[in-house]
Design an enzyme around this catalytic site. Structure first.
Site, PDB file in Angstrom:
ATOM      1  N   ASP A   1      52.817  -5.853 -10.246  1.00  0.00           N
ATOM      2  CA  ASP A   1      53.374  -5.566 -11.561  1.00  0.00           C
ATOM      3  C   ASP A   1      53.668  -4.073 -11.751  1.00  0.00           C
ATOM      4  OD1 ASP A   1      54.056  -6.052 -14.271  1.00  0.00           O
ATOM      5  OD2 ASP A   1      52.019  -5.557 -14.908  1.00  0.00           O
TER       6      ASP A   1
ATOM      7  N   GLU B   1      43.354  -8.313  -6.708  1.00  0.00           N
ATOM      8  CA  GLU B   1      43.719  -9.676  -7.077  1.00  0.00           C
ATOM      9  C   GLU B   1      44.433 -10.447  -5.971  1.00  0.00           C
ATOM     10  OE1 GLU B   1      45.802  -9.832 -10.795  1.00  0.00           O
ATOM     11  OE2 GLU B   1      44.142  -8.972 -11.907  1.00  0.00           O
TER      12      GLU B   1
ATOM     13  N   TYR C   1      41.931 -11.026 -18.720  1.00  0.00           N
ATOM     14  CA  TYR C   1      42.823 -10.769 -19.861  1.00  0.00           C
ATOM     15  C   TYR C   1      42.682 -11.879 -20.895  1.00  0.00           C
ATOM     16  CZ  TYR C   1      44.800  -6.903 -17.270  1.00  0.00           C
ATOM     17  OH  TYR C   1      44.960  -5.704 -16.627  1.00  0.00           O
TER      18      TYR C   1
ATOM     19  N   GLU D   1      39.549  -4.354 -15.001  1.00  0.00           N
ATOM     20  CA  GLU D   1      40.759  -4.318 -15.845  1.00  0.00           C
ATOM     21  C   GLU D   1      40.514  -5.160 -17.078  1.00  0.00           C
ATOM     22  OE1 GLU D   1      44.514  -5.492 -14.059  1.00  0.00           O
ATOM     23  OE2 GLU D   1      44.070  -4.338 -12.241  1.00  0.00           O
TER      24      GLU D   1
END
Ligand code: GCB
Length: 649
Positions: free
Chosen positions: A208, A454, A507, A543
């Site tokens: 990303d 990840e 998230y 994160e």
């Protein structure tokens, strides 16, 4: 279009008996520094540039563009180095270009470098993304795979062939990512002529951030004597008041050399010395290297001066080389529930970053670097992770000096396709770790290696892949813990048994249950309990975050507003505050600043999870974190008046 096969890295197994460490690369790659025996000439500035726009992107090789001046084989434009080329012009095809681009620059080499046969001249590229081939005066001198680490070539004999000529340096750089590159990607050709123009293809990526390309870090020439200090390895420890600096110096170019190793304090006073190529220096009344906000004098660095004298075989001339390495004396240890620096518990309250800014893309930029350090210190952050690739060594040097703790990540991001777990990928990943550890091993700020971000760590091959990778990294450096960053479920993750610290990205109420802030306490609590329950290893929330468009407001909060970003962070913080008393050892916000990504329906000109904008202006969340980080630092260390603790917080 193709990317050349993996570079012929000379893999010399070099057993270092003092350390019991295996360094599988040839050559030390010490950061180029000036000294009484070494000169540095920076080649930053404007280079001639041309993308190879031919259909197969191969015209440059077919027509041997490296043989003549680039301007003689076609049109060129001026391109700044260091910088990504993508955002420099108004041309969208250059912004989105995939394939080979060509850089060229002529340089006059000082006459003494050429006439003095005892001088070795080295061409070094700080980094170029992704695959590079380098020619000097039309002759290939090196090639390198990987976009974030330095490479170099000795060019002494080449430039001596015709001393009247300027030295013409040509660098071809290809940003194509394949299943076996790091990071991986795929090239997809669209052959339906009713929908796509002739030759249409796209670069798919599984990460990303924008795949910025070009020569990203300084290019320079530097000299050493032909007998020279090739590498220095230090490992530090202390007992009571005595610092221990175990070192090993490698010399190249002569079978024997005499050495003088002197360790000096900040005032230039010698605190220990030796004249053997390896040994242990003892420092009485040691001043340890401490993180920012953990001590009144963080980032204390000694200087290790290595002075070497040698004669070359068959020659009567003597060669002196002097190299000075900054050395921070500190230890790092991990227990089941704590991360210890100098035997004291360290809590990471920090950020994830990117090398990213307007116009420059990923090009090294001093004003930006210094601004970022000022913001990090203003925030009261004590650490960052080099998400998702190694940052410039100049940045690590700043971390060493300022006491900012670093989790040093390799470019293993986006390993999502099962084919990227194959042997070719793994071999390359091991080489990248070799190069990363070789470059960063002596930085006291680096406290942990992260081998990936990840990956699809639930896939069956992940077990062998990470077992091998982590074992290899530990063999390279037994002094630091190793991790990778997971977003996988604790029950399915195959690599977690091998890491020293569990690093989890999540998230909640963003990608999962969007808009439902009320799920955070339950889900985050479960996340921590599950991971700790299964692995009994300390955990870093590596994160968490939410996008916020600066100036967008809604109350009650809605996604993408500054209020939502604040509320989400605060809900996470409530859980961190319970768990940090147990086994949670850190929290790293995603992200320090907004950054550019590929164009996609879920990205509005980039990722907006920054607490600062891309121009480094604070969103409301920056003030929330600032209050929190200073409070955390104050709670842990009861900051005395030596800190510039902002009383108004
Ligand atoms: C992640 C990735 C990071 C992304 C972030 C996001 O998990 O590690 O590279 O930018 O999420 O904002 O989606």
């Amino acid at each position: 279009m193709s990317v050349p096969g993996s570079s012929a890295v000379l893999r010399v197994l070099w057993l270092l008996s003092v350390f019991g460490t295996v360094l599988p690369l040839d050559g030390g790659m010490l950061f180029p520094r000036e000294s009484t025996s070494r000169e540095v000439k920076e080649l930053n500035g404007l280079w001639d540039f041309r993308p190879d726009g031919s259909l197969n992107r191969n015209e440059g090789f077919e027509k041997a563009w490296y043989k003549r001046r680039l301007a003689e084989t076609g049109p060129v434009i001026e391109m700044p180095v260091p910088a990504s080329y993508n955002d420099i012009t108004q041309d969208p095809t250059l912004r989105d270009f995939i394939g080979w681009v060509w850089y060229e620059r002529e340089v006059f080499v000082p006459a003494r470098w050429i006439s003095d046969e005892g001088t070795r001249v080295v061409l070094r590229v700080g980094s170029a993304h992704y695959y590079s081939i380098v020619w000097v005066n039309g002759e290939k001198v090196t090639e390198h795979e990987g976009g974030h680490l330095p490479f170099e070539a000795e060019i002494s004999s080449l430039i001596r062939r015709d001393p009247t000529k300027p030295c013409r340096i040509t660098i071809a750089v290809n940003n194509t990512l394949t299943l076996e590159t790091l990071p991986p990607g795929t090239i997809q050709y669209m052959n339906d002529r009713t929908r796509y123009p002739d030759g249409f293809f796209v670069q798919n990526i599984y990460f990303d951030f924008f795949n910025y390309a070009g020569i990203h870090r300084p290019v320079l020439l530097y000299t050493t004597p032909t007998v020279y200090v090739d590498d220095i390895i230090v490992e530090t420890n202390f007992m009571d008041n005595t610092g221990l600096v175990r070192y090993k110096v490698s010399v190249q170019g002569a079978a024997t050399a005499t050495l003088k190793v002197t360790l000096m304090d900040k005032d230039g006073h010698c605190v220990a010395s030796s004249n053997t190529p390896s040994g242990v220096l003892k420092v009485v009344d040691v001043k340890l290297w401490w993180p920012y906000l953990m001590h009144e004098n963080p980032g204390y660095l000694y200087s290790m001066e290595v002075r070497q004298h040698a004669c070359r075989q068959g020659s009567t001339s003597t060669y002196e080389d002097v190299y000075t390495l900054p050395v921070g004396i500190r230890t790092v240890n991990v227990t089941k529930t704590q991360f210890l620096i100098n035997n004291k518990p360290f809590y990471f309250h920090g950020v994830n970053k990117h090398e990213d800014s307007d116009i420059r893309g990923k090009g090294l930029d001093w004003p930006l670097i210094v601004k970022d350090f000022n913001l990090i210190k203003w925030l009261g952050a004590n650490s960052f992770r080099t998400s998702h690739y190694p940052y410039a060594e100049e940045i690590l040097q700043m971390c060493d000096r300022h006491g900012i703790v670093v989790i040093d990540e390799c470019p293993g991001v986006g390993i999502k396709d099962i084919r990227s777990f194959g042997n070719a990928s793994l071999s390359h990943h091991l080489v990248v770790m070799d190069e990363l550890v070789r470059r960063d091993k002596n930085h006291p700020s680096v406290v942990m290696w992260s081998v990936a971000n990840e990956p699809a760590s639930e896939m069956p091959p992940a077990e062998f892949y990470f077992k091998t990778l982590i074992k290899h990294t530990k063999a390279l450096d037994h002094t630091r813990p190793v991790t990778y960053i997971t977003d996988s479920n604790y029950a399915r993750d195959k690599g977690a048994p091998f890491v020293d610290v569990v690093c989890v990205n999540s998230y909640f109420s963003w990608y999962h249950d969007p808009g439902h802030l009320e799920v955070i306490p339950i889900q985050l609590n479960a996340q921590f309990e599950n991971w700790y329950g299964k692995y009994k290893k300390p955990i870093i929330q590596s994160e968490y975050g939410a996008d916020a468009l600066p100036g967008l407001h809604m109350d009650p909060p809605m996604m993408f507003t500054e209020e939502y970003q604040n509320a989400l962070l605060q809900s996470y913080h409530d859980v961190f505050d319970q768990k940090r008393k147990q086994y949670v050892i850190g929290e790293l916000i995603w992200n320090f600043a907004d950054f550019m990504t590929a164009q996609a329906i879920h990205r509005v000109v980039g990722n907006k999870k920054g607490i600062f904008t891309r121009q480094r202006q604070p969103k409301a969340a920056a003030f929330i974190l600032r209050r929190r980080y200073w409070r955390l630092a104050n709670e842990t260390w009861r900051l005395p008046p030596w800190t510039k603790y902002p009383c108004s917080l």
